[in-house]
Design an enzyme around this catalytic site. Structure first.
Site, mmCIF file in Angstrom:
data_model
loop_
_atom_site.group_PDB
_atom_site.id
_atom_site.type_symbol
_atom_site.label_atom_id
_atom_site.label_comp_id
_atom_site.label_asym_id
_atom_site.label_seq_id
_atom_site.Cartn_x
_atom_site.Cartn_y
_atom_site.Cartn_z
ATOM 1 N N ARG A 1 53.502 24.854 13.069
ATOM 2 C CA ARG A 1 53.595 25.355 13.670
ATOM 3 C C ARG A 1 54.734 25.923 14.702
ATOM 4 O O ARG A 1 55.853 25.256 13.507
ATOM 5 C CB ARG A 1 52.902 23.722 14.907
ATOM 6 C CG ARG A 1 53.096 24.851 16.331
ATOM 7 C CD ARG A 1 52.928 23.524 17.008
ATOM 8 N NE ARG A 1 53.461 22.405 16.992
ATOM 9 C CZ ARG A 1 54.636 22.114 17.981
ATOM 10 N NH1 ARG A 1 55.080 22.632 18.840
ATOM 11 N NH2 ARG A 1 55.554 21.182 17.121
ATOM 12 N N ARG B 1 60.183 24.078 9.843
ATOM 13 C CA ARG B 1 60.705 22.723 9.930
ATOM 14 C C ARG B 1 60.204 22.096 8.531
ATOM 15 O O ARG B 1 61.061 21.057 8.397
ATOM 16 C CB ARG B 1 59.415 22.648 10.881
ATOM 17 C CG ARG B 1 60.020 22.411 12.319
ATOM 18 C CD ARG B 1 59.661 21.831 13.320
ATOM 19 N NE ARG B 1 60.072 22.545 14.280
ATOM 20 C CZ ARG B 1 59.203 21.745 15.677
ATOM 21 N NH1 ARG B 1 58.454 21.351 15.785
ATOM 22 N NH2 ARG B 1 59.866 22.357 16.650
ATOM 23 N N GLU C 1 64.527 29.204 19.115
ATOM 24 C CA GLU C 1 64.156 27.748 17.397
ATOM 25 C C GLU C 1 64.515 28.126 16.887
ATOM 26 O O GLU C 1 63.955 30.063 16.457
ATOM 27 C CB GLU C 1 62.933 27.018 17.909
ATOM 28 C CG GLU C 1 63.454 26.092 19.769
ATOM 29 C CD GLU C 1 62.703 25.629 20.050
ATOM 30 O OE1 GLU C 1 62.787 23.986 19.990
ATOM 31 O OE2 GLU C 1 61.166 25.828 20.723
ATOM 32 N N HIS D 1 55.455 15.074 13.860
ATOM 33 C CA HIS D 1 55.558 15.385 14.945
ATOM 34 C C HIS D 1 54.207 15.638 15.301
ATOM 35 O O HIS D 1 54.088 15.735 16.495
ATOM 36 C CB HIS D 1 57.155 16.266 15.243
ATOM 37 C CG HIS D 1 57.308 17.206 15.681
ATOM 38 N ND1 HIS D 1 57.530 16.230 16.957
ATOM 39 C CD2 HIS D 1 57.325 18.868 16.532
ATOM 40 C CE1 HIS D 1 57.722 17.022 18.118
ATOM 41 N NE2 HIS D 1 57.622 18.085 17.888
ATOM 42 N N HIS E 1 59.061 16.383 12.363
ATOM 43 C CA HIS E 1 60.112 17.403 12.909
ATOM 44 C C HIS E 1 61.634 16.619 12.390
ATOM 45 O O HIS E 1 61.729 15.345 11.883
ATOM 46 C CB HIS E 1 60.044 16.713 14.226
ATOM 47 C CG HIS E 1 61.340 17.488 15.265
ATOM 48 N ND1 HIS E 1 63.140 17.420 14.859
ATOM 49 C CD2 HIS E 1 60.934 18.461 16.174
ATOM 50 C CE1 HIS E 1 63.323 19.014 15.800
ATOM 51 N NE2 HIS E 1 62.501 19.659 16.681
HETATM 52 C C1 SIN Z 1 61.817 20.460 19.958
HETATM 53 O O1 SIN Z 1 61.754 20.654 20.920
HETATM 54 O O2 SIN Z 1 62.379 20.361 18.733
HETATM 55 C C2 SIN Z 1 60.539 19.699 20.049
HETATM 56 C C3 SIN Z 1 60.214 21.718 19.996
HETATM 57 C C4 SIN Z 1 58.132 21.391 19.824
HETATM 58 O O3 SIN Z 1 57.819 20.652 18.875
HETATM 59 O O4 SIN Z 1 57.248 22.875 19.918
#
Ligand code: SIN
Length: 528
Positions: free
Chosen positions: A370, A274, A113, A335, A228
């Site tokens: 985060r 993000r 990610e 988020h 998010h």
């Molecule tokens: C996501 O699945 O994009 C959220 C994961 C997260 O915010 O830690």
């Protein structure tokens, strides 16, 4: 008023609360109070996964560095060290309790990610990682007869005597019960519902932060809200999270004219941090005068998409969006809150015998932003640590929870006369829109002042006593909204997820944290 005594009171039943309960259960009786059903928490809805340095290509030191980088200079390095070092043990323990993470052959399958330099995100049943964690932890909790759960029990306020927390007033079946405990642990999660657009469930109204603040605890880093980049945008569908793991697997963002744009904004494109992706989306929305952009997975193998994201696939299909063949309308949404009740590395707050763990707490582990998928791990690691430290206090404590709690703990009775605000739902809606418009992804002095002014019109709510969940939630949402706006006004600079268009640089004293506490009905702020 009923009075009940327990050894340990845990408020909230997400990953942190349940993990703390497991730690405490062999040593005394534990009450887990939750305002909804026990599984109704942010944990249950977590999709992407749980980050942990367990793959062959990874090391805890690299996870440490990535977390610090995402936190933009404001992480507490000791807190991060604990997270990444204790994380693997917590995950292996979870697997031994029955957690089934997705595998590639016989090996755990890790995805990537944003801002992770390695594949380190474990996932379960594709995109239902939180559900799997909640299942396993609830099962484990059920194996201890010493743990009792109170569903639909709203914690109204903490009981404070001589500066110590002795438990909480809990509204259940329309009656207040004073629950007296040796140690009280807040695990109530986040506050996304203070914004009109959020990926958070309805329960995320900042209750733990608000009740702790009312009791005199310090809140910290309240300006740091993570937005998010991709939640579903449709008039007819809920604001459903579209996991970052989709971009991790190759999904592309396109503007309303179907042009990809992320490369213009950052070399990591779709996998940039993000806050950068969210602001890039807002820029494109403004440029093209549209309310959303698109997430595109159509170039990926259909079968893979269906198998890897079964929950997202079926949810979107319900709203007539086939993610394997069409563009998905998305826009950012609140988020996660990096700040919260200020704690040390063992969940100890500024009030004796009051502890906090998980999203409600601010250990400094996330800094100003985060790293994706670090929060479930935080819940496990810090839930367990907080349980341990509450236990140490409980065992050493000379405080009895027996005999005459009414006298010993100053339980004088909760006010019987209560108020009601007929227009509370309207105020809730206006507050959420105000926070989104004025204290959202891009803030400035003018927008924050407007928010402060409007929020102050509702302060009459703060000293009232309510007996309904919606009104109690509104009171808490207002408290958290005010604290977040206050901290955002005080931070005259842009760091991590906090972006001020009038102060785009980091600014003076940027490495300090802003702590807020109530003193004689005023908000006292300090730099810590
Ligand atoms: C996501 O699945 O994009 C959220 C994961 C997260 O915010 O830690």
């Amino acid at each position: 008023m009923n009075i009940e005594t327990v050894d340990f009171l845990i408020i909230g039943s997400g990953v942190a609360g349940l993990r703390a309960a497991i730690e405490l259960a062999p040593h005394g009786n534990v009450l887990v109070a939750t305002k909804d059903m026990p599984k109704e928490s942010s944990t249950e809805y977590a999709q992407g996964g749980i980050a942990v340095a367990l793959s062959d290509e990874d090391k805890v030191g690299i996870h440490f560095e990535d977390t610090l980088k995402a936190g933009d200079g404001l992480c507490n390095e000791n807190a991060v060290k604990i997270l990444v070092e204790e994380g693997p043990e917590r995950i292996l323990e979870l697997i031994s309790w029955g957690a089934e993470f997705d595998k590639e052959g016989t090996k755990l399958d890790f995805t990537i990610e944003a801002a992770h330099s390695r594949k380190r995100v474990l996932h379960a049943r594709g995109d239902s990682t939180g559900k799997e964690l909640e299942r396993v932890l609830l099962n484990k909790v059920r194996s201890f007869p010493s743990v009792k759960k109170y569903p639909f029990a709203f914690t109204v306020d903490l009981i404070i005597k001589d500066g110590e927390c002795c438990g909480a007033y809990i509204l259940k079946d329309r009656k207040i019960t004073a629950v007296i405990a040796r140690a009280t642990i807040l695990c109530t999660g986040g506050a996304g519902q203070i914004f009109a657009r959020t990926t958070n469930p309805m329960v995320a109204t900042g209750d733990g932060m608000a009740i702790a603040f009312r009791a005199g605890a310090q809140l910290e880093d309240m300006e740091f809200i993570q937005f998010h980049p991709t939640s579903l945008y449709s008039q007819y569908a809920p604001q459903f999270l579209l996991s970052e793991a989709m971009r991790g697997e190759g999904a592309i963002l396109r503007n309303i004219n179907k042009e990809p744009f992320m490369k213009i904004y950052h070399r990591d494109a779709e996998l940039a941090p993000r806050d950068i992706v969210s602001r890039a989306i807002i820029s494109e929305m403004v440029k093209t005068e549209s309310s959303h952009v698109y997430l595109d997975m159509t170039h990926l193998e259909k079968d893979f998409v269906r198998k890897r994201f079964p929950q997202i696939y079926s949810t979107c299909l319900r709203y007539n969006i086939d993610i394997t063949s069409g563009l998905i309308p998305v826009s950012p949404a609140a988020h996660y809150i990096m700040g919260g009740v200020r704690t040390d590395l063992n969940g100890v707050t500024s009030i004796k015998r009051l502890y906090a763990a998980g999203e409600v707490a601010s250990t400094g582990v996330h800094g100003a932003n985060r790293l994706a998928s670090n929060s479930l791990l935080e819940g496990l690691v810090y839930g367990a640590r907080t349980g341990k430290s509450a236990l140490e206090f409980g065992v050493q404590s000379s405080v009895s929870t027996g005999n005459s709690p009414r006298r010993e703990f100053g339980v004088s009775g909760y006010p019987q006369t209560y108020h009601t605000i007929p227009e509370h739902d309207e105020i809730r809606m206006t507050l959420r829109k105000l926070m989104w418009d004025r204290v959202g992804i891009i803030r400035c002095g003018v927008s924050l002042e407007e928010a402060r002014k409007k929020l102050s019109e509702w302060t009459f709510i703060l000293d009232k006593v309510f007996y309904t969940r919606r009104e109690l939630e509104l009171k808490n949402m207002l408290t958290v909204a005010m604290m977040s706006t206050e901290a955002a006004s005080l931070r005259k600079g842009s760091v991590g997820a906090h972006y001020r268009s009038d102060f785009p640089e980091k600014g003076k004293d940027w490495q300090k944290h802003i702590a807020l506490a109530r003193e004689d009905d005023r908000i006292k702020h300090s730099l810590v």
